[in-house]
Design a protein around this motif. Structure first.
Motif, mmCIF file in Angstrom:
data_model
loop_
_atom_site.group_PDB
_atom_site.id
_atom_site.type_symbol
_atom_site.label_atom_id
_atom_site.label_comp_id
_atom_site.label_asym_id
_atom_site.label_seq_id
_atom_site.Cartn_x
_atom_site.Cartn_y
_atom_site.Cartn_z
ATOM 1 N N GLY A 42 43.414 -15.908 -7.659
ATOM 2 C CA GLY A 42 43.849 -16.046 -9.036
ATOM 3 C C GLY A 42 45.352 -15.922 -9.202
ATOM 4 N N LEU A 43 46.000 -15.145 -8.322
ATOM 5 C CA LEU A 43 47.458 -15.031 -8.378
ATOM 6 C C LEU A 43 48.110 -16.380 -8.120
ATOM 7 N N TYR A 44 47.624 -17.093 -7.103
ATOM 8 C CA TYR A 44 48.198 -18.396 -6.764
ATOM 9 C C TYR A 44 47.929 -19.419 -7.870
ATOM 10 N N SER A 45 46.719 -19.404 -8.416
ATOM 11 C CA SER A 45 46.391 -20.357 -9.481
ATOM 12 C C SER A 45 47.259 -20.130 -10.714
ATOM 13 N N SER A 46 47.425 -18.869 -11.093
ATOM 14 C CA SER A 46 48.248 -18.555 -12.262
ATOM 15 C C SER A 46 49.717 -18.851 -12.004
#
Length: 266
Positions: free
Chosen positions: A4-8
């Motif tokens: 989720g860090l990379y997607s955000s």
């Protein structure tokens, strides 16, 4: 969870790019002949996640499933739609109705001359009678424009003391006599046009100059096709999307902090 860090993060980068383009559009909302830009986005290809450093299956890594890293920035594009006209009643200020460009001879700081294209028809006459842009670049006649040629033979020189009449196809008359033909041309494929800066366009290798069917409107200027209200609505959308991604990162960061510091504590 870390995914989720990379997607955000990817989402925030995309919204920042959209904001940069939108800000440039709004800054040029009153620029004569400016054409607004837009952005595109693409999803990253799905990737198969594998379990690394796991010895349960000899010689093979166990698959964890497919992950989607988020969004990536696509190409920017230019919207060449017609902008509104502002009537000035100045004989040397011109607008184009339809597809086409004025051809000018642009000279850079190194003294090199080249043909550029513009929708900005804010022209005036020099004391010597030459038709030039607001920055002093020479406006080219029809023959030079179609040939993409520079040089004094392509300049438009008029009598500063005589009235100027320009018809819809760019013929320039003084004292009821045809004295010059304005260089209005088009490009066969707009994919071969690039923005140079200073409200000018370059012809990229592969593009071809051709005659234009655009009508010349004397005593008017084509304004920017940027709609400020629409851009403001888009600004709110971008801001909210950016803040949503930002809050997602903060939430995941808090979960990681608790996992590291609290889970498993005796």
């Amino acid at each position: 969870m870390v995914k989720g860090l990379y997607s955000s993060w990817a989402g925030m980068l995309n919204e920042q790019n959209r904001m940069d383009i939108l800000s440039n559009n709004m800054a040029n909302a009153n620029t004569v002949g400016f054409k607004k830009e837009g952005t595109t986005v693409h999803p990253f290809q799905e990737e198969l996640a594998l379990r690394i450093k796991d010895k349960n299956t000899p010689r093979y890594a166990d698959p964890l499933g497919y992950i989607y890293p988020g969004v990536k920035i696509g190409e920017n594009y230019t919207d060449y739609s017609q902008g509104p006209f502002n009537v000035t009643d100045n004989a040397t200020e011109l607008a184009l109705s339809g597809n086409g460009f004025f051809a000018i001879e642009f000279t850079n700081k190194q003294g090199q001359a080249s043909v550029k294209f513009t929708r900005d028809g804010e022209f005036h006459l020099t004391t010597d009678g030459y038709l030039v842009t607001a920055d002093g670049d020479y406006v080219l006649n029809r023959n030079a424009a179609l040939a993409g040629a520079t040089g004094a033979g392509g300049y438009i020189r008029l009598d500063p003391t005589a009235a100027i009449t320009i018809d819809e196809i760019g013929n320039i008359y003084q004292n009821d006599t045809l004295v010059a033909q304005l260089g209005v041309v088009d490009i066969d494929n707009y994919d071969y046009i690039s923005k140079y800066g200073e409200n000018l366009y370059d012809l990229v290798d592969g593009g071809n100059i051709q005659a234009s069917n655009a009508q010349v409107v004397q005593g008017a200027l084509e304004m920017s096709n940027v709609q400020v209200v629409s851009e403001m609505v888009e600004l709110i959308t971008i801001t909210r999307a950016y803040e949503t991604n930002q809050k997602a990162i903060q939430t995941i960061d808090g979960m990681l902090e608790k996992a590291v510091n609290n889970v498993g504590r005796l």
